[in-house]
Design an enzyme around this catalytic site. Structure first.
Site, mmCIF file in Angstrom:
data_model
loop_
_atom_site.group_PDB
_atom_site.id
_atom_site.type_symbol
_atom_site.label_atom_id
_atom_site.label_comp_id
_atom_site.label_asym_id
_atom_site.label_seq_id
_atom_site.Cartn_x
_atom_site.Cartn_y
_atom_site.Cartn_z
ATOM 1 N N GLU A 1 37.935 48.447 49.312
ATOM 2 C CA GLU A 1 38.299 48.330 47.898
ATOM 3 C C GLU A 1 37.408 49.186 47.006
ATOM 4 O O GLU A 1 37.871 49.743 45.996
ATOM 5 C CB GLU A 1 38.264 46.865 47.457
ATOM 6 C CG GLU A 1 39.206 45.939 48.218
ATOM 7 C CD GLU A 1 40.667 46.358 48.142
ATOM 8 O OE1 GLU A 1 41.019 47.183 47.260
ATOM 9 O OE2 GLU A 1 41.459 45.874 48.958
ATOM 10 N N HIS B 1 38.777 52.560 46.855
ATOM 11 C CA HIS B 1 39.788 52.692 45.791
ATOM 12 C C HIS B 1 39.124 52.840 44.425
ATOM 13 O O HIS B 1 39.560 53.654 43.602
ATOM 14 C CB HIS B 1 40.689 51.456 45.771
ATOM 15 C CG HIS B 1 41.683 51.375 46.884
ATOM 16 N ND1 HIS B 1 42.449 52.444 47.276
ATOM 17 C CD2 HIS B 1 42.059 50.328 47.671
ATOM 18 C CE1 HIS B 1 43.255 52.072 48.254
ATOM 19 N NE2 HIS B 1 43.034 50.798 48.526
#
Length: 719
Positions: free
Chosen positions: A276, A279
């Site tokens: 994550e 991202h």
């Protein structure tokens, strides 16, 4: 400088408010029907959903029990599509970010930032049951995983298949729990809050106090990670750069966070957070998010095209989209495999993350080797790399360098670079293997030369003439790749400015922007973020004055200054060890060292009066360097001409507020210090024989010893 008191109430560090979001979708392509519930980017069988009324509240029967998901699900693309459909501002920001990333990664000379970037983290723990209130040990285990994964020190990177092993790369990113809260008070970097919500979804309810979550800390200064119970088998999600500040960050299921406590297989190695945060640093899923087709792209050149996400623990090779013989790079952190099966980033992904950190996330984090230092005769553009510039007895520029294993040309010789200089040479680096050097000539004009990674421009001994009639030394800073800002004092004692924007000099090669003032001595400049500059000068009343560029305008005005008081007998030295943080040092009329600081909201000890007195009787200008968060090292020359040192360790000054560590020598120049890595310092001075001398801190001791120096030769007139 007293002519600039017409700005009695300057507004320091005022950020522009972001525009209000709109539901206008004119920026979408005809036929687009993006919705919150769109699940085109989910795997078959996934049932990830959200509702208009926000996160699941107490009493929702479907989320009363937690079971660890057996398949990775990430809702980052759902959040991305929702923002695209609702926010034209986000659409524009994403276009700009992608264009910058393309330019950045297509330039071999700027595809990596220097040093190790350290990012402060705040972990918001949202819990309803005691088990969800994860321990400090579980949080620390996650920080450890991040530091291993992003530095390529994770043991399982050795499992990378041989064909992909040359592509693996150290992202040179480190993470630490924030030690200071937004208001400047000490912090553990952990916020714990009991909630009435049984679980949260990807609608961002976890990110607001108003919806039973926890408000974000300023996202331009901290990486926010929310850890909570998530619904519908969701492991986590992130917000790409370009979205609203109040929802910026990463959300992780508590049983997929860290390696201990509630962390449960197959997501118990902390890789959900690695994925994550990838991202958050603008990495896409490796398969390009095109369902099961072969037309998608993750915008990274060195990752093979693949048809769709992989799950579980695949066997190498796994071929799709004609990418044989090696097949999918399923062991990449940006695929969907189990934690035990993912263990690498590629060099192309690292370049894309660095583009993000030099662009939309440039205000967060800082490098242990000071990525935006003010210019100096000594510069470090990468780990274990040093370049030193000085003028010899004929005032010709001389250069020597440390390449990680030896000094060049030799320990006691230097490279002759021509010219006749009348100022201390000033060097700055805006990228790996890039140097820009400035000094004034015998006609008092500014001159420039540069190293582009392969040769010196205009030539080894040639210079670019940049005009002006300069008094004293120039000062230079770079706040981003291919960006330079140069400041000089003119014959009218006003401050003058010129800049390189990546394509041309402004206002022109030989022209300058006049910034007013009547200045004594050398200006000081520091950049704590992209498109941010802070300038310090001494006025005719010997008080300290300040002006700043906030990205759109000079404050308090183009020609105005903020008066910071004091009676200063040295040039100011300033450093930024984090975003929106400044520390400034001067020598007072009693010869003692004095200090004031900007904590993000106010000047300490006060705006225009008091300084913190730090003792000593100092000769010449102080030197200051920061090698980490909340860490300062200050060097001065004493009345016995020896070098003295003091340091701030995050909680107190050592050896004490007013004492110093004596480091020996008989020094005939101001000290020059640089940090090229965490807990690493290199200090240079000239001796009574006019030779260059060097000592260094290796993380545990001073070498050659506390009071000895390495003699580096030369006959130096200016350093």
């Amino acid at each position: 400088m007293s002519t600039h008191h017409s700005n009695p109430t300057p507004h320091l560090h005022t950020a522009d408010m972001p525009p209000a979001e709109s539901s206008d979708t004119d920026n979408l392509m005809p036929g687009d029907t993006l919705k919150d519930t769109d699940t085109a980017y989910l795997m078959p069988g996934d049932t990830l959903k959200t509702s208009d009324d926000g996160n699941s509240q107490a009493g929702d029967e479907n989320h009363s029990e937690h079971s660890t998901p057996h398949r990775r699900t990430c809702a980052t693309m759902n959040v991305h599509r929702r923002l695209l459909s609702r926010s034209p501002a986000y659409v524009r920001a994403r276009n700009d970010i992608e264009n910058m990333a393309l330019r950045y990664t297509s330039r071999a000379d700027i595809n990596q930032r220097t040093g190790i970037t350290r990012i402060p983290v705040v972990v918001h723990v949202l819990w309803k049951t005691p088990a969800q209130n994860i321990s400090d040990a579980q949080i620390n285990s996650q920080i450890d995983v991040l530091n291993q994964d992003f530095r390529r020190t994770n043991a399982d990177v050795s499992l990378t298949p041989d064909p992909f092993r040359p592509l693996t790369a150290d992202a040179r990113l480190e993470f630490f729990l924030a030690t200071t809260a937004p208001d400047g008070t000490p912090s553990t970097g952990i916020v714990r809050k009991q909630t009435t919500a049984n679980s949260f979804s990807y609608d961002d309810g976890v990110k607001s106090n108003a919806t039973n979550g926890s408000d974000a800390w300023p996202s331009d200064r901290y990486l926010n990670i929310w850890v909570c119970e998530l619904s519908d088998g969701l492991l986590g999600y992130a917000q790409f750069p370009g979205g609203a500040a109040e929802t910026d960050g990463v959300v992780i299921l508590h049983s997929a966070f860290g390696t201990t406590g509630t962390a449960a297989a197959p997501f118990n190695r902390g890789r959900t957070a690695t994925h994550e945060i990838g991202h958050w640093l603008n990495l896409n899923h490796i398969w390009g998010d095109d369902g099961t087709g072969c037309a998608g792209s993750d915008n990274v050149a060195d990752t093979p095209n693949q048809a769709a996400s992989n799950a579980g623990t695949p066997t190498f090779p796994s071929v799709s989209c004609g990418n044989g013989p090696h097949g999918d790079m399923f062991m990449n952190y940006m695929d969907y495999v189990d934690d035990a099966a993912m263990f690498m980033f590629t060099a192309g992904q690292v370049a894309r993350m660095h583009a993000c950190l030099d662009g939309p996330r440039s205000s967060i984090g800082f490098a242990a080797s000071a990525p935006r230092p003010s210019s100096s005769p000594v510069i470090a553009w990468d780990a274990n790399r040093l370049d030193v510039f000085m003028l010899d007895q004929k005032r010709e520029l001389q250069h020597k360098w440390w390449n990680g294993s030896s000094w060049g040309p030799t320990l006691t010789t230097s490279e002759a670079m021509g010219g006749i200089g009348t100022s201390v040479p000033q060097a700055v680096s805006w990228g790996p293997n890039r140097l820009d050097v400035f000094m004034t000539g015998t006609d008092s004009a500014l001159y420039h030369k540069w190293w582009d990674g392969s040769s010196w421009g205009p030539s080894v001994t040639g210079y670019e003439a940049m005009g002006g009639v300069c008094v004293g030394d120039p000062r230079v800073v770079s706040w981003g790749a291919n960006r330079l800002d140069v400041f000089v004092i003119g014959t009218d004692r006003a401050l003058y400015h010129k800049w390189w924007d990546g394509t041309a000099w402004g206002p022109s090669v030989t022209g300058y922007e006049r910034l007013g003032g009547v200045c004594i001595g050398q200006p000081e400049v520091v950049a704590w973020g992209a498109n941010r500059l802070d300038i310090f000068v001494i006025g005719t009343d010997r008080a300290l004055y300040h002006k700043w560029w906030d990205g759109t305008a000079w404050g308090p005005s183009v020609n105005g200054y903020e008066r910071l008081g004091g009676v200063c007998m040295s040039a100011p030295r300033a450093v930024a060890w984090g975003a929106n943080r400044l520390d400034v040092f001067v020598v007072g009329t009693d010869g003692a060292l004095y200090h004031k600081w900007w904590n993000g909201s106010s000047w300490g000890p006060s705006l225009s009066g008091a300084f913190e007195r730090m003792g000593g009787i100092c000769v010449g200008d102080p030197e200051v360097v920061a090698w980490g968060a909340d860490r300062l090292d200050v060097f001065v020359i004493g009345t016995d001409s020896a070098l003295y040192h003091k340091w701030w360790n995050g909680s107190s000054w050592g050896p004490s507020l007013t004492d110093y560590e004596r480091m020996g020598g008989i020094c005939t120049s101001s000290p020059r210090a640089v940090a090229w890595g965490s807990n690493r310092l290199d200090v240079f001075v000239t001796g009574t024989d006019s030779a260059l001398y060097h000592k260094w801190w290796n993380g545990s001791s001073w070498e050659p010893s506390l009071t000895d120096y390495e003699r580096m030769g030369g006959t130096i007139s200016t350093f």
